[in-house]
Design a protein around this motif. Structure first.
Motif, PDB file in Angstrom:
ATOM      1  N   PRO A 100       0.733  -1.062  -0.150  1.00  0.00           N
ATOM      2  CA  PRO A 100      -0.006   0.044  -0.115  1.00  0.00           C
ATOM      3  C   PRO A 100       0.757   1.325  -0.122  1.00  0.00           C
ATOM      4  N   GLN A 157      -5.695   6.017  -2.000  1.00  0.00           N
ATOM      5  CA  GLN A 157      -6.422   5.145  -2.046  1.00  0.00           C
ATOM      6  C   GLN A 157      -6.258   3.913  -1.167  1.00  0.00           C
ATOM      7  N   ASP A 158      -4.922   3.448  -1.352  1.00  0.00           N
ATOM      8  CA  ASP A 158      -4.622   2.259  -0.531  1.00  0.00           C
ATOM      9  C   ASP A 158      -4.834   2.270   0.806  1.00  0.00           C
ATOM     10  N   PHE A 159      -4.661   3.541   1.439  1.00  0.00           N
ATOM     11  CA  PHE A 159      -4.748   3.468   3.003  1.00  0.00           C
ATOM     12  C   PHE A 159      -6.019   3.760   3.091  1.00  0.00           C
ATOM     13  N   ALA A 176      -8.261   1.958   1.525  1.00  0.00           N
ATOM     14  CA  ALA A 176      -8.980   0.585   1.480  1.00  0.00           C
ATOM     15  C   ALA A 176      -8.325  -0.123   2.841  1.00  0.00           C
ATOM     16  N   VAL A 177      -7.362   0.179   3.359  1.00  0.00           N
ATOM     17  CA  VAL A 177      -6.582  -0.699   4.628  1.00  0.00           C
ATOM     18  C   VAL A 177      -8.006  -0.126   5.829  1.00  0.00           C
ATOM     19  N   ASP A 210     -10.801   0.840   5.119  1.00  0.00           N
ATOM     20  CA  ASP A 210     -12.355   0.386   4.770  1.00  0.00           C
ATOM     21  C   ASP A 210     -12.490  -1.311   4.916  1.00  0.00           C
ATOM     22  N   HIS A 211     -11.573  -1.916   5.537  1.00  0.00           N
ATOM     23  CA  HIS A 211     -11.897  -3.023   5.819  1.00  0.00           C
ATOM     24  C   HIS A 211     -12.802  -3.452   6.967  1.00  0.00           C
ATOM     25  N   ASN A 212     -13.980  -3.281   7.170  1.00  0.00           N
ATOM     26  CA  ASN A 212     -15.011  -3.244   7.690  1.00  0.00           C
ATOM     27  C   ASN A 212     -15.030  -4.563   8.518  1.00  0.00           C
ATOM     28  N   ILE A 213     -14.629  -5.612   8.057  1.00  0.00           N
ATOM     29  CA  ILE A 213     -14.652  -6.816   8.950  1.00  0.00           C
ATOM     30  C   ILE A 213     -13.586  -6.808   9.955  1.00  0.00           C
ATOM     31  N   ARG A 214     -12.743  -5.731   9.846  1.00  0.00           N
ATOM     32  CA  ARG A 214     -11.803  -5.716  10.959  1.00  0.00           C
ATOM     33  C   ARG A 214     -12.068  -4.517  11.872  1.00  0.00           C
ATOM     34  N   LEU A 267      -2.779  -1.201  15.043  1.00  0.00           N
ATOM     35  CA  LEU A 267      -1.631  -1.521  14.134  1.00  0.00           C
ATOM     36  C   LEU A 267      -1.978  -0.979  12.651  1.00  0.00           C
ATOM     37  N   TYR A 268      -3.215  -1.209  12.203  1.00  0.00           N
ATOM     38  CA  TYR A 268      -3.812  -0.895  11.160  1.00  0.00           C
ATOM     39  C   TYR A 268      -3.854   0.735  10.901  1.00  0.00           C
ATOM     40  N   MET A 322      -0.211   2.032  10.706  1.00  0.00           N
ATOM     41  CA  MET A 322       0.325   1.732   9.433  1.00  0.00           C
ATOM     42  C   MET A 322      -0.329   2.633   8.586  1.00  0.00           C
ATOM     43  N   ALA A 323      -1.590   3.058   8.376  1.00  0.00           N
ATOM     44  CA  ALA A 323      -2.292   4.129   7.597  1.00  0.00           C
ATOM     45  C   ALA A 323      -1.705   5.637   8.078  1.00  0.00           C
TER      46      ALA A 323
END
Lengths: 1061, 457
Positions: free
Chosen positions: B31, B35-37, B39-40, B42-46, B107-108, B111-112
């Motif tokens: 990433p 947009q990549d970050f 997407a990180v 937007d990972h709503n499952i997490r 951590l996500y 990272m973002a």
């Protein structure tokens, strides 16, 4: 060839000037009386050498008397003194009958005589491969080679195999499989054994390191049949019919009979353990008890039903109706032939194999065609094509398919009633009470009757593989040759499931999605599911230049160098799904709303199953440079070396991390060829030593953080971190050392080899145990460990009887052990991580170590285990497990993989009859068995040991199985009780055993009869495999190879016929 | 022929340095763009599920389970089982999802934040860039807050500087060691992250998975309420309500099947501010969880919420039906009614009883049958008014993951301190209002590896 004569002639001419003794002669094969051409005639003192011409003649002029020495592959070495009196020598050489040492082995890059390479090879020829009629080539290797270990008995895949132990901890452990010179990525079942000429195992660095970064786990080189250059057409047909016994699923101890399970369920019912809801499956018997309590079933009716249920044995019924003896049919034809300019081999085969689960099975069709052209002497072109089509049908219902969450398989629910009508069984998340009412709710019949389901669907998967390969070999002057190899493989695979309108699958879907107002969202018609198709292809290209010293001299050199590139890709496509499918006209419908959440029965809401939105492209690329050098002096001293550089399209790494250089070095000394060596009865003696470094690829590690992209449930782009990056990662390396001794004594009556090896895996990549506060709790790769494997391989071959009755015996024994020599990760002090099937590696102990908790017996008061802390027995479980126990106090009870294993193979022959049997043995390891733990009844886990449980004081003297847990005694630390028993030493037993692996009988029909049929030979074969354990150390009645299986691999018998034309 | 060209192509291309640059798996990338970050995050499952509230939900006084259900829980659910009775050893060395999941999300966000910090953006890209940064800060603050409610003590301004807080991780370096901050530092960081996020976020987000000013105001109000800073809490609640105050009239809801709300990941229920749901804990499954009598007793006749959220069996026991998620999992995100309740509570506590009760009545208007008299007298005394507000809060926010933190803060006040009792297999378990067990232990593995201080039990 011409150049050779030129050189010979030149040498002869120059020698003539100093002529004092002129020696000439002729060498021929004593058996066939044919001259031997190209044979090297050595003069030991003069250190000169000359080759025989095409008619077997040679001539040499010497200055003094000398010893003439002849040594040629396939013949017994010969020496004689030559002097003035010698004029014309006629030497008849005795052919050597001992075949195993004379073979040329194939490393995939070059062929080399086994005796002339310092490397460690095991060669298995087609004769030996054909002992067993197994349709899987790897399966045929079991018990035939030292150092080849089947970690899973009967293994049919590379992952079931270890070659000389472990070289890695968490990366790929599979040995590399090479087919016709190229790594094989496909399904091993796609290689029909009848097309295979030989299998060579590359055991040490000198043998394997030419395969570089993929050779760390050993290499299995499979070579298919080739046309021999000049021979009339030979046709061989074979057919084989085998039958596998019906598996005995009553072997598994994880079972209790109807009466006992009913008693447990009744008890749980009385304790109020069951929740009742339409979407909760509860045991059928509990439904009856409820009905009785609600007054819907009278006591008399209940008693009658109870009596009836108790007489049922579901497991036997399942075995009878859903499992069956399985038939395996194999037919094949091979054709070989050729002239000087052209040669070919053609084979076709067919396999039809039934599964042990009725209605499962597979078919395989294969056609391969291989051509060799030699338009001019210097140019040879090899062109081949192989096609395999495999169809797997999966229509059976297995024991596990009938298991229901929290209930298992109800032993009292049979498959059919006394009139042969199919009976319903339970399914997950549906109460039987509810499904029985389905019709009255206006729904379709919602019962699952396995016997009716057998013919309501058609599940198939298929794969096709095409392999095209070519080799162009150009022989240039001065012993130089150039070679170009190319291979293309293409695979397509897919699956298809058809559920007919009456199938449970369809009825269940229709009912689930029938709306409260009765509307059906899914029509009652067939459903056709096309599984995600995948397409894979690969291109391999290799260019190499070699040199083979052509001159006749004491110094011989061969060298090869080149480079290769590889591109392999797999693409997976979305699946497809047709509802409302009409099989007759093949029409269906895709117009469904997969985004709408519908109310489903009996409870909740759900989306309709849609096709899998998968599209995935995986591409692997490698570039390698390689070089190999072999040198020998006087056929006595051999040196070899190899160098290789591998680079791969690793993602998320720095450019200089993409590749790794690897090398090997080896030497051997043929002592028996020394002049001073004159020990009677020792025909051959050689020692050899090699060392080298191979590698292991782990594509999951990265320097930079990497993420996987996908689409979320609300249609947005998602990224999930796959790795968080680790700048200090390196490639895994495996250094191998090998020390070998080969011998042949008593004129070849006894021969063998003994090898000592060591393998050191360093910079091994694995998951670090992380503090979850970092955000990473499961997956963080570092180069954290080293592992050392040591072992001994021994093979002895004896020709005990050579008369009318022949008796050959081959003894194979291997010892192997490994030790983790470095382990950098932070250690957990908790013992839980060691009490699993794959415990954390620990420095200075085996990777395969099995840990256990000490067992202090059962309490005579309540039948629960004691724990002993500082010599005091108590039942303070949490205190014991959480605080008292630590790594040092854990018992190290053994390793789970045999440290000693081997086989004894005997072959007897009398006239045209041959009888052989293979005995395999394993020792020096342990296994953990299953048992009934306290509280298991509540998890609906049943085990025979339930009968052996502690029930009253005094029982503790005769049993280790703890008491069952009654409601009021249920301690808070329930988890400890099961762990304390299941992970204790009480359930660990020695795995050592001896097994009769197989027996084969062969009979060649008398030549007179065969010739009358215009044939060259007819051979009849009988074979029987899995004959069971002859001896085992454990006293618990368990076959250690199948300690946790539903059944022991059943016996297999086969009858085969081979005809040669 | 084609083959021959392919070989040629392969051999020539292999010599070029790009040959090995091709990606092994097309769906994988490193990433690096805005947009990549996005997407990180937007990972709503997490980011929007498995919220770290389970220990609190299991330990709260909203439900009970029968001894039979408790005994019959699967072996793997021992953490649930132990947490239900606030046992000495809750985890028995097991995994603690609440902790692990929160720090994974942190951590996500780190990272973002680190990734986005390196991006030089153009003026057109500024809103996207700000949204990523604001969202990451918001999520980090939210997760620190949730971890603090489970694993750190109750906030008291006088002692917060000397009490242990939670580990505050602000960088993605996984090799950095873990240390505990003080409780003051913990709350300072939560407020800092949320305040930093505020100017970067849009008033309302394009979907309920993404944070917005609305959700940031709402969370700021919640944190200040927990810190007993009612003026600040009130002001943030009002700012949020200025952006959105629309409620759904529950009399208009109907159920086609089991659930009253659509199962569409929070897309259409207007009361949802930020979608977030909890992991399905075994002990909280609808067949086991029985709603406690004192909670059911709070529902007055005509209150639609009783039917919408509960089912009653033949024995008269109430079970949980389902939440805003449209099925049985628990919605534990932020919602408009929470804003009404915070405004009401702050107003009453600040002496603005009439204003407070008006907020309450406005909410109740959308919850009762119109023919029932649902209105509360606006002229009540402050203390009675607060009783009403807190009862309403219990009703409206039942099973929304807030009860544990409410118990913790209300226990400080002797008027609302509550003793929770449970009975399993004839043994009584009691959680006293001042019990140390209102702070869950830190996972065993964390203590072992990092050596940080364990909570008293």
């Amino acid at each position: 060839m011409k150049i050779l004569f030129f050189i010979c002639g030149f040498m002869v001419l120059s020698m003539a000037l100093f002529a004092q003794v002129e020696i000439s002669g002729k060498v021929y094969d004593r058996n066939t009386q044919t001259p031997i051409a190209g044979l090297r005639v050595q003069f030991v003192k003069a250190q000169r050498m000359i080759g025989t011409d095409e008619k077997g003649y040679f001539k040499m002029t010497l200055q003094a008397a000398d010893t003439l020495y002849l040594d040629h592959i396939g013949y017994v070495p010969y020496h004689t003194v030559v002097d003035h009196n010698s004029r014309f020598l006629e030497i008849g050489l005795e052919a050597q009958t001992q075949s195993i040492d004379l073979v040329e082995v194939n490393t995939g890059y070059y062929r080399v005589a086994k005796e002339r390479s310092p490397g460690s090879f095991v060669h298995i020829d087609s004769m030996l491969l054909n002992r067993s009629p197994s349709p899987n080539i790897l399966q045929r290797l079991e018990g035939l080679a030292p150092g080849l270990q089947f970690v899973n008995a009967g293994g049919a895949d590379a992952q079931d195999i270890r070659i000389r132990g472990l070289g890695t901890i968490e990366s790929d452990e599979r040995p590399l499989i090479v087919l016709d010179g190229f790594p094989y990525e496909g399904d091993i079942n796609n290689i029909p054994p009848n097309t295979i000429e030989s299998v060579t195992l590359l055991m040490d660095a000198a043998a394997a390191s030419i395969w570089g970064a993929r050779a760390g786990n050993g290499v299995i080189v499979i070579t298919t049949k080739k046309n021999s250059r000049e021979q009339p057409i030979r046709i061989s047909v074979h057919t084989d019919a085998g039958i596998t016994d019906r598996p005995d699923i009553t072997y598994s101890p994880e079972w209790l009979p109807a009466e006992k399970v009913m008693a447990i369920e009744k008890q749980r019912y009385a304790l109020g353990h069951y929740n009742y809801a339409d979407n909760v499956t509860i045991p059928y018997y509990v439904e009856l008890l409820r009905a009785n309590a609600d007054g819907d079933l009278t006591d008399g009716e209940l008693a009658g039903l109870e009596h009836q249920l108790k007489s049922v044995n579901a497991r036997e019924e399942i075995m009878e109706h859903l499992y069956s003896p399985a038939l395996t049919l194999q037919h094949g034809i091979n054709m070989l032939g050729g002239s000087q300019r052209y040669g070919f081999s053609l084979s076709a085969s067919y396999l039809d194999q039934q599964g042990s689960v009725s209605r499962n099975g597979n078919k395989r069709y294969n056609l391969s065609f291989r051509n060799r052209f030699r338009p001019i002497t210097a140019l040879e072109i090899d062109l081949g094509l192989s096609y395999v089509n495999q169809q797997v049908r999966n229509n059976g219902i297995s024991y596990d398919d009938l298991s229901v969450v929290n209930i298992g398989v109800s032993p009292y629910m049979g498959l059919q009633d006394e009139n042969g009508r199919a009976l319903p069984l339970l399914r997950n998340a549906l109460s039987h009470n509810y499904t029985a009412r389905a019709l009255s709710l206006g729904l379709l019949d919602w019962e699952y009757r396995p016997l009716d389901e057998l013919r309501t669907g058609d599940n198939r998967s298929f794969s096709q593989e095409l392999r095209v390969y070519s080799t162009v070999n150009l022989t240039l002057p001065w012993g130089i040759y150039a070679k170009a190899d190319y291979q293309y493989t293409g695979d397509v695979a897919g699956s298809r499931s058809l559920y007919t309108k009456d199938s449970y699958y369809v009825r269940n879907m229709v009912n689930r999605f029938t709306q409260p107002n009765g509307t059906r969202i899914i029509p009652q018609n067939g459903i056709l599911y096309i599984g995600s198709p995948s397409e894979a292809f690969s291109h391999y290209g290799r260019m190499s230049v070699g040199f083979d010293s052509p001159w006749e001299s004491a110094h011989r050199l061969h060298a090869i160098g080149g480079f290769e590139v590889r591109h392999h890709q797999t693409e997976t496509f979305p699946s497809n799904l047709l509802y409302n499918y009409d099989e007759e006209y093949q029409i269906g419908d895709t117009r469904y709303n997969y985004n709408q959440s519908y109310t489903v029965r009996p409870l909740g809401n759900s989306f309709i199953t849609g096709p899998a939105a998968v599209h995935r492209l995986l591409r692997n690329r490698d570039v390698s440079y390689f070089g190999n050098l072999g040198y020998n002096y006087l056929q006595r001293y051999f040196l070899s070396g190899s160098l290789r550089y591998d680079a791969s399209n690793l993602f998320g790494v720095k450019t200089n991390q993409k590749g790794v250089p690897l090398w090997s070095l080896g030497g051997s000394w043929d002592i028996s060829r020394e002049r001073f060596f004159n020990v009677p009865n020792i025909d051959f003696l050689r020692i050899r030593a090699t060392y080298g470094i191979a590698g292991n690829v782990n594509k999951s590690v990265t320097h930079f953080p990497t993420a996987t992209y996908s689409t979320s449930n609300i249609g947005l782009r998602n990224a999930t971190y796959r790795t968080f990056g680790n700048p200090s990662l390196r490639w895994e390396k495996v250094a191998t050392e090998n020390l070998g001794l080969d011998f042949r004594v008593l004129n070849g009556r006894l021969s063998g080899s003994l090898e000592f090896y060591g393998k050191k895996g360093s910079d091994l990549i694995g998951n670090d145990l992380m503090d979850p506060t970092t955000g990473v709790s499961t997956d963080y790769k570092i180069n954290y460990a080293d592992i050392a494997t040591r072992g001994i391989d021994l093979q002895l071959t004896g020709r005990i009887l050579t008369g009318k009755v022949g008796w050959n015996t081959v003894w194979i024994g291997s010892q192997v052990s490994n030790k983790v020599t470095n382990y950098y990760t932070k250690d957990a002090t908790g013992i839980g991580v060691y009490l699993t099937d794959s415990p954390n590696p620990v420095k200075n102990s085996s990777r395969d170590l099995v840990y256990a908790l000490p067992w202090s017996g059962l309490s005579s008061e309540n039948g629960y285990p004691f724990v002993e802390m500082d010599g005091v027995k108590s039942q303070q479980y949490a205190e014991f497990y959480d605080r008292y126990m630590d790594f040092d106090k854990l018992l190290k009870v053994g390793v789970r993989v045999p440290t000693y294993y081997g086989s004894i193979r005997n072959t007897f022959d009398y006239k045209d009859i041959e009888l052989g049997f293979l005995i395999t043995w394993k020792a020096g390891y342990v296994f953990r068995r299953t048992s009934m733990y306290p509280g298991a009844e509540y998890a609906a886990y049943y085990h025979e040991d339930y009968d052996r449980r502690w029930q009253s004081p005094g029982d503790e003297r005769s049993t280790d199985v703890p008491a069952f847990i009654a409601k009021e005694d249920m301690p808070v630390g329930h988890n400890y009780l099961s762990t304390l028993y299941l992970q204790s030493e009480a359930l660990v037993s020695s795995g050592s055993h001896i097994r009769l692996h197989d027996i084969n009988i062969g009979y060649s029909l008398p030549a007179s009869l065969v010739h009358r049929l215009n044939m060259k030979g007819i051979r009849v074969k009988l074979y029987c495999r899995n004959l069971g354990v002859i001896w085992r150390e454990n006293k618990v009645g368990i076959d250690p190879d199948y300690a946790r299986s539903l059944y022991v691999e059943p016996r297999f018998y086969s009858f085969g016929l081979t005809g040669d034309f | 022929m084609r083959t021959r060209y392919l070989i040629l192509l392969l051999l020539t291309s292999a010599c070029s340095p790009d040959f090995l640059e091709i990606k092994q798996d097309v769906s994988i990338g490193t990433p690096y763009t805005i947009q990549d970050f996005q997407a990180v995050l937007d990972h709503n499952i997490r980011m929007n599920s498995n919220a770290s509230v389970i220990l609190g939900m299991v330990g709260s006084d909203e439900f009970k389970v029968s001894s039979e259900s408790w005994n019959g829980l699967p072996t793997a659910s021992f953490v649930n089982k132990n947490a239900y009775v606030w046992a000495d050893d809750v985890y028995e060395r097991g995994t603690v999802d609440d902790w692990n999941d929160a720090y994974e999300r942190i951590l996500y966000t780190n990272m973002a934040l680190e990734g986005i910090g390196k991006i030089v953006f153009s003026p057109q890209e500024q809103p996207d860039w700000e949204n990523v940064k604001g969202s990451a800060l918001f999520f980090r603050g939210l997760n620190f807050y949730q971890v603090a409610q489970l694993f750190a003590g109750v906030y008291r301004s006088a002692t917060a500087h000397k009490e242990p807080g939670i580990p505050i991780r602000l960088e993605s370096d996984v090799t950095a060691s873990t240390v505990r901050s003080t409780l003051r530092q913990t709350y300072d960081r939560i407020l800092l992250d949320l305040n930093d996020a505020l100017p970067l976020l849009p008033d309302k987000s394009v979907n309920t998975m993404r944070p917005s000013k609305l959700s940031a105001f709402c969370l700021l109000a919640r944190v200040h309420l927990q810190m007993e800073m009612y003026e600040e809490a009130y002001s943030f609640a009002l700012k949020a309500l200025e952006i959105e105050d629309g409620l759904t009239d529950y009399t208009t809801l109907s159920s086609a099947g089991t659930y009253f709300f659509p199962r569409d990941n929070g897309a259409s229920h207007r009361e949802i501010v930020l979608f977030n749901y909890a992991k399905a804990a075994t002990i909280l499954t609808s067949s086991r969880l029985q709603v406690v009598d004192d909670l059911i007793a709070l529902y007055r006749p005509g209150d639609k919420r009783k039917d919408i959220f509960y089912t009653k069996n033949a024995q008269g026991v109430y079970f949980y039906r389902g939440s805003f998620t449209g099925y049985s999992t628990f919605f534990v995100g932020q919602s408009i009614p929470e804003l009404y309740l915070m405004a009401a509570e702050c107003a009453v506590r600040l002496g603005e009883v009439k204003e407070g009760i008006t907020w309450l009545n406005n909410l109740r208007a959308m919850r009762f049958d119109p023919q029932v008299d649902y209105e509360i007298d606006t002229n009540l005394g402050q203390s009675v008014a607060l009783d009403h507000v807190l009862d309403e809060r219990r009703i409206e926010l039942a099973f929304k993951g807030l009860r544990w933190e409410d118990l913790r803060r209300l226990n400080k006040d002797p008027r609302y301190a509550k003793e929770i009792k449970r009975e399993i297999n004839g043994r009584e378990y009691i959680l006293q209002p001042d019990s140390k067990r209102y702070v869950w232990p830190i996972p065993d593995l964390v203590i072992e590896i990092s050596g940080i201080e364990q909570n008293d039990r």
